[in-house]
Design an enzyme around this catalytic site. Sequence first.
Site, PDB file in Angstrom:
ATOM      1  N   CYS A   2       8.431  -1.583  -4.671  1.00  0.00           N
ATOM      2  CA  CYS A   2       9.346  -0.506  -4.289  1.00  0.00           C
ATOM      3  C   CYS A   2      10.675  -1.051  -5.129  1.00  0.00           C
ATOM      4  O   CYS A   2      11.119  -2.001  -5.485  1.00  0.00           O
ATOM      5  CB  CYS A   2       9.765  -0.775  -2.904  1.00  0.00           C
ATOM      6  SG  CYS A   2       8.188  -0.269  -2.008  1.00  0.00           S
ATOM      7  N   ARG A  27       7.516  -1.311 -10.420  1.00  0.00           N
ATOM      8  CA  ARG A  27       7.532  -1.852  -9.210  1.00  0.00           C
ATOM      9  C   ARG A  27       6.675  -1.051  -7.994  1.00  0.00           C
ATOM     10  O   ARG A  27       6.407  -1.720  -6.912  1.00  0.00           O
ATOM     11  CB  ARG A  27       9.068  -1.664  -8.370  1.00  0.00           C
ATOM     12  CG  ARG A  27      10.148  -2.664  -9.632  1.00  0.00           C
ATOM     13  CD  ARG A  27      11.312  -2.475  -8.880  1.00  0.00           C
ATOM     14  NE  ARG A  27      11.691  -3.355  -7.861  1.00  0.00           N
ATOM     15  CZ  ARG A  27      12.214  -4.520  -7.998  1.00  0.00           C
ATOM     16  NH1 ARG A  27      12.309  -5.155  -9.227  1.00  0.00           N
ATOM     17  NH2 ARG A  27      12.223  -5.283  -6.711  1.00  0.00           N
ATOM     18  N   TRP A  77       5.743   1.165  -3.401  1.00  0.00           N
ATOM     19  CA  TRP A  77       4.449   0.486  -3.360  1.00  0.00           C
ATOM     20  C   TRP A  77       4.292   0.199  -1.933  1.00  0.00           C
ATOM     21  O   TRP A  77       4.890  -0.509  -1.130  1.00  0.00           O
ATOM     22  CB  TRP A  77       4.627  -0.807  -4.102  1.00  0.00           C
ATOM     23  CG  TRP A  77       3.295  -1.670  -4.088  1.00  0.00           C
ATOM     24  CD1 TRP A  77       2.144  -1.367  -5.042  1.00  0.00           C
ATOM     25  CD2 TRP A  77       2.734  -2.693  -3.182  1.00  0.00           C
ATOM     26  NE1 TRP A  77       1.164  -2.445  -4.650  1.00  0.00           N
ATOM     27  CE2 TRP A  77       1.539  -3.047  -3.559  1.00  0.00           C
ATOM     28  CE3 TRP A  77       3.576  -3.312  -2.096  1.00  0.00           C
ATOM     29  CZ2 TRP A  77       0.901  -4.057  -2.999  1.00  0.00           C
ATOM     30  CZ3 TRP A  77       2.810  -4.284  -1.357  1.00  0.00           C
ATOM     31  CH2 TRP A  77       1.571  -4.585  -1.871  1.00  0.00           C
ATOM     32  N   ASN A 103      13.920  -1.697   0.035  1.00  0.00           N
ATOM     33  CA  ASN A 103      12.659  -2.408  -0.700  1.00  0.00           C
ATOM     34  C   ASN A 103      12.588  -3.696   0.062  1.00  0.00           C
ATOM     35  O   ASN A 103      13.613  -4.404   0.352  1.00  0.00           O
ATOM     36  CB  ASN A 103      13.108  -2.838  -2.396  1.00  0.00           C
ATOM     37  CG  ASN A 103      12.438  -3.965  -2.811  1.00  0.00           C
ATOM     38  OD1 ASN A 103      12.987  -4.548  -3.421  1.00  0.00           O
ATOM     39  ND2 ASN A 103      10.964  -4.083  -2.407  1.00  0.00           N
ATOM     40  N   GLY A 104      11.286  -3.966   0.592  1.00  0.00           N
ATOM     41  CA  GLY A 104      10.932  -5.171   1.265  1.00  0.00           C
ATOM     42  C   GLY A 104      10.142  -4.837   2.454  1.00  0.00           C
ATOM     43  O   GLY A 104       9.352  -3.813   2.373  1.00  0.00           O
ATOM     44  N   GLU A 490      -8.689 -15.814 -15.604  1.00  0.00           N
ATOM     45  CA  GLU A 490      -7.776 -14.905 -15.743  1.00  0.00           C
ATOM     46  C   GLU A 490      -8.459 -13.581 -16.588  1.00  0.00           C
ATOM     47  O   GLU A 490      -8.267 -12.366 -16.223  1.00  0.00           O
ATOM     48  CB  GLU A 490      -6.897 -15.558 -16.894  1.00  0.00           C
ATOM     49  CG  GLU A 490      -6.062 -14.473 -17.727  1.00  0.00           C
ATOM     50  CD  GLU A 490      -5.010 -13.866 -16.523  1.00  0.00           C
ATOM     51  OE1 GLU A 490      -4.795 -14.139 -15.305  1.00  0.00           O
ATOM     52  OE2 GLU A 490      -4.442 -12.749 -17.203  1.00  0.00           O
ATOM     53  N   LYS A 494      -8.191  -9.809 -15.215  1.00  0.00           N
ATOM     54  CA  LYS A 494      -7.921  -8.845 -15.889  1.00  0.00           C
ATOM     55  C   LYS A 494      -9.099  -7.627 -15.799  1.00  0.00           C
ATOM     56  O   LYS A 494      -8.600  -6.312 -15.455  1.00  0.00           O
ATOM     57  CB  LYS A 494      -7.721  -9.155 -17.466  1.00  0.00           C
ATOM     58  CG  LYS A 494      -6.796  -9.956 -17.722  1.00  0.00           C
ATOM     59  CD  LYS A 494      -5.476  -8.993 -18.097  1.00  0.00           C
ATOM     60  CE  LYS A 494      -4.710  -9.204 -16.807  1.00  0.00           C
ATOM     61  NZ  LYS A 494      -3.763 -10.365 -16.504  1.00  0.00           N
ATOM     62  N   GLU A 497      -8.456  -5.965 -12.268  1.00  0.00           N
ATOM     63  CA  GLU A 497      -7.360  -5.088 -11.799  1.00  0.00           C
ATOM     64  C   GLU A 497      -7.495  -4.035 -12.738  1.00  0.00           C
ATOM     65  O   GLU A 497      -6.779  -3.026 -12.263  1.00  0.00           O
ATOM     66  CB  GLU A 497      -6.256  -6.217 -11.910  1.00  0.00           C
ATOM     67  CG  GLU A 497      -5.796  -6.434 -13.379  1.00  0.00           C
ATOM     68  CD  GLU A 497      -4.607  -7.287 -13.368  1.00  0.00           C
ATOM     69  OE1 GLU A 497      -3.543  -7.275 -12.421  1.00  0.00           O
ATOM     70  OE2 GLU A 497      -4.203  -8.144 -14.372  1.00  0.00           O
ATOM     71  N   HIS A 513     -24.162 -24.224  -7.435  1.00  0.00           N
ATOM     72  CA  HIS A 513     -23.907 -24.528  -6.027  1.00  0.00           C
ATOM     73  C   HIS A 513     -23.521 -23.466  -5.168  1.00  0.00           C
ATOM     74  O   HIS A 513     -23.129 -23.543  -4.202  1.00  0.00           O
ATOM     75  CB  HIS A 513     -22.727 -25.523  -6.129  1.00  0.00           C
ATOM     76  CG  HIS A 513     -22.820 -26.701  -7.015  1.00  0.00           C
ATOM     77  ND1 HIS A 513     -23.589 -27.866  -6.447  1.00  0.00           N
ATOM     78  CD2 HIS A 513     -22.487 -27.175  -8.181  1.00  0.00           C
ATOM     79  CE1 HIS A 513     -23.693 -28.625  -7.515  1.00  0.00           C
ATOM     80  NE2 HIS A 513     -23.099 -28.361  -8.353  1.00  0.00           N
ATOM     81  N   LYS A 612       4.293  -4.324 -10.636  1.00  0.00           N
ATOM     82  CA  LYS A 612       4.463  -5.214 -11.758  1.00  0.00           C
ATOM     83  C   LYS A 612       5.321  -6.247 -11.317  1.00  0.00           C
ATOM     84  O   LYS A 612       5.209  -7.689 -11.556  1.00  0.00           O
ATOM     85  CB  LYS A 612       5.002  -4.717 -13.021  1.00  0.00           C
ATOM     86  CG  LYS A 612       5.114  -5.872 -14.069  1.00  0.00           C
ATOM     87  CD  LYS A 612       4.571  -5.377 -15.466  1.00  0.00           C
ATOM     88  CE  LYS A 612       4.546  -6.407 -16.366  1.00  0.00           C
ATOM     89  NZ  LYS A 612       3.359  -6.994 -16.401  1.00  0.00           N
TER      90      LYS A 612
HETATM   91  C1  F6R Z   1      -1.839  -9.662 -13.170  1.00  0.00           C
HETATM   92  C2  F6R Z   1      -0.473  -9.836 -12.895  1.00  0.00           C
HETATM   93  C3  F6R Z   1      -0.272 -10.610 -11.432  1.00  0.00           C
HETATM   94  C4  F6R Z   1       1.136 -11.394 -11.526  1.00  0.00           C
HETATM   95  C5  F6R Z   1       1.381 -11.863 -10.473  1.00  0.00           C
HETATM   96  C6  F6R Z   1       2.766 -12.825 -10.495  1.00  0.00           C
HETATM   97  O1  F6R Z   1      -1.943  -9.012 -14.492  1.00  0.00           O
HETATM   98  O2  F6R Z   1       0.348  -9.568 -13.654  1.00  0.00           O
HETATM   99  O3  F6R Z   1      -1.286 -11.288 -11.014  1.00  0.00           O
HETATM  100  O4  F6R Z   1       0.818 -12.328 -12.561  1.00  0.00           O
HETATM  101  O5  F6R Z   1       1.878 -10.759  -9.594  1.00  0.00           O
HETATM  102  O6  F6R Z   1       3.890 -12.017 -10.981  1.00  0.00           O
HETATM  103  P1  F6R Z   1       4.874 -13.140 -11.782  1.00  0.00           P
HETATM  104  O7  F6R Z   1       4.311 -13.769 -12.965  1.00  0.00           O
HETATM  105  O8  F6R Z   1       6.099 -11.868 -11.885  1.00  0.00           O
HETATM  106  O9  F6R Z   1       5.478 -13.799 -10.590  1.00  0.00           O
END
Ligand code: F6R
Length: 617
Positions: A2, A27, A77, A103-104, A490, A494, A497, A513, A612
């Site tokens: 948000c 956001r 969001w 926001n929150g 990771e 990727k 998501e 296992h 993000k």
């Molecule tokens: C995945 C991604 C998220 C962030 C996570 C932490 O591509 O970007 O998993 O890594 O939300 O965010 P930050 O790094 O901003 O603390």
Amino acid sequence: MCGIIGYIGNKQASDILISGLSHLEYRGYDSSGIALMHDNKTEIFKAQGKLINLIEILNSALPTYKASHLGIGHIRWATHGLPTTANAHPHTCTCKKLTLVHNGIIENYKELKEELIQNQKNTVFRSQTDTEIAAHLIAYEYGKTKNLLKAMQNAVKKIKGAFAFCAIHNDEPDKIVVAKRNAPLVIGLGEGENFVASDIPAIIEYTKKAIYLCDYQVGVITKDDVKIYDENDVLVQNKIEYLPFEAMAISKMGYKHFMLKEIHEQGDVVRNVLSSKILSPVEKIKLEEFKLDKAKIKNIKRIQIIACGTSLHAGLVGKYILEKFAKIPTDVESSSEYIYRDTIADENTLVIGISQSGETADTISAIKQVKKENSHVIIITNRADSTMARLADSLMPVNAGIEVSVAATKSYMAQLMSLYILAIYLYEQKGLNDYDGEIINLKQELIELPNKIETLLENVSDIKEVARKYANYKDFIFIARGINYPTALEGALKLKEISYINATGYSAGELKHGPIAMLDENMPVLALLNKGIVYDKVLSNCEEARARQAKLIAVTNYVSKKDEGLFNDIILIPSVSDTLSPAVNIVVLQLLAYYISEFLGKDVDQPRNLAKSVTVE
Ligand code: F6R
């Protein structure tokens, strides 16, 4: 998670709000809305989905809204309630005179709602959101005080949770009242106009002077003035900061998506991080950002890395290299788990917080917690102006440049590089002996890394082909051992998501296992197979997977003729040491996820349900 914005001045408010929201879309993008005040009336426009839908609504509305010079806006969001138009902000009180964006998360909204129903039987609820309850609460307090500032001050005392609020009221048409607790809010200062927003990019086009509102403060913003009060209602002066940003036209530079552009920027990102730190393989690393002296470094007994998501995976690679080189026991933990248990940190603990945004609520809470234990806190972030940066004892900005794609790529690379630098720096400061020249070799390899990444990026046809072949599988497993285990995690993240394929990363040794039960011809298994100490072990694990008819893909810098037949597909990467291989392997996995998502026609840069910056716990 948000974003909110507010404007008061002489310009057309709607233009500024929409432009600001476009810079806050990272956001969240479940819905958006703006409220515009004119002639003591407030007009609200809302739309479900991306900001473009709101712009279309405005384009087809009567242009009377353009006369407004005061407004607030929101990009959502969803936390409470579906991402519908009804749940989109701004929200209003029953008589619609008070309008609020938030926001929150308001944790006690159910109790507050009960109280409101008791106190004001005629309250009309129009959404399922926690924010609407806050709007009714502030309006209720307004009924008692007839003063928006006092109403906000009284209301926030009753609210539990995190919030950044902007409120306007038809009976006080010359101001925006703001408040915050555990959510970011910056007030931009102009000439005859003022701004407020969740983040600087929303206002940087208009001003470079700003005040950061602190937790528990409430502010009154008029076009010529900003007044801030602390929780005891004392007028306070917050420092005016000069924003180190340029208004920038963010462009894809000819790439189809920001994610692809950002993947391709990684050679330069590495150069950037390393440039002033590693001057040559034989010179010691310079790390002026690190504020602990040699004696204190020698006293560090343990390291705790706290982060979420992709940043957590960078931290897991960090564990391998910090233990290998700095010889300091290192734990890595998800911030959200760290907060709610009895963790042990003291003045001999070095805490490393890693965050692209510097605003992740869980990581901020964890950092605040360890700061009470007198641990030295180093923050590795892409946002040197963020809340986390301001909590740091030592700040390592990674300077990867703005990352627009929600899926983190280049910021991960920059975090990895910062951790390599830190590990070597600690090693050198501790005066450990490089008997076999491993450190010199690693520094040499780091210097050569940008070219290796760029060589890999020049020819992606194998990766594209694998993406095309496997895009329609419903599940995916990534395996690796040792320092590449986090790379497998990771890579799986990727893929999940941005393509919504059910991908999981496993340590290759763990496969037998339990997870091996899932293997059959419908399960692709991608193995990270680097020539190094675990090569033969991973190869054996691949044999086990093959024996269960899994489709096998190798990402490798070496595979012998005799083993080639084991794999359905092989993606060859430039030769690199085991220690540095995560930085090369991840580029392949980022591209694989990208091309699968693109092939499936998904929204690569703004995948569903994500944001993000995750500013709620
Ligand atoms: C995945 C991604 C998220 C962030 C996570 C932490 O591509 O970007 O998993 O890594 O939300 O965010 P930050 O790094 O901003 O603390």
